[in-house]
Design an enzyme around this catalytic site. Sequence first.
Site: not given
Ligand SMILES: C[S@@+](CC[C@H](N)C(=O)[O-])C[C@H]1O[C@@H](n2cnc3c(N)ncnc32)[C@H](O)[C@@H]1O
Length: 199
Positions: A39, A143
């Site tokens: 990545r 996010d």
């Molecule tokens: C696997 S996706 C899940 C998206 C959605 N909640 C779902 O369940 O379909 C995880 C998301 O968490 C975000 N993320 C990770 N760490 C974070 C943080 N500290 N604060 C806000 N967002 C975060 C990532 O950028 C990613 O878009």
Amino acid sequence: MNLMSAELTEKQFKKISRLVYHLCGINLKDGKQALVRARLMKRLRALKLGSFEAYLNHIESNRDPQELGFLIDVITTNKTSFFREPEHFNYLRDDILPNLTSRRLRFWTAACSSGEEPFSLGIMLREKMPDIISRDVKILATDISKRMLEKARQAIYGEEELRDLSPLLLQKYFIRIQEQPTRAYQVKKISGTWFGWPG
Ligand SMILES: C[S@@+](CC[C@H](N)C(=O)[O-])C[C@H]1O[C@@H](n2cnc3c(N)ncnc32)[C@H](O)[C@@H]1O
């Protein structure tokens, strides 16, 4: 510049892991070294840097918030879809919503990725809360990935991303905005629901 041979050493991986943990709380486990290398290669290419050492020097010496944002963008896993984790939505619909008597309701999808989660929530509230129009309902969507938030704000999805939605929901809540080369749809205003995005 041949980047294919750029090696990410254990020490460099640990440094990046610490930084990522500090920036957003994501714990990059040891087994993720190859994934992180693949990545981060995108950032090496974009910055025309020949090694991970040069990349680490670059972020350590500049502490450029934009580059740290790009780093988070490539490291985060943004997997999402409409009504992903259906049991969560079912729980909300069957156990939580019937007991929400307050007129003023606030929802927060804290890691909303590209917006499918907050829009699924908005659709579900509109479908299952008959008096939503007379309430004061807001959904805040955040996010850590700016790239994902931008996509969420645009609210545009390809046919493939909408494949799990019923034709009825598609027709009610989306407008077709592109036919070729592939179909794309944008979320319509979901009446009774207000969406807030940071920034
Ligand atoms: C696997 S996706 C899940 C998206 C959605 N909640 C779902 O369940 O379909 C995880 C998301 O968490 C975000 N993320 C990770 N760490 C974070 C943080 N500290 N604060 C806000 N967002 C975060 C990532 O950028 C990613 O878009």
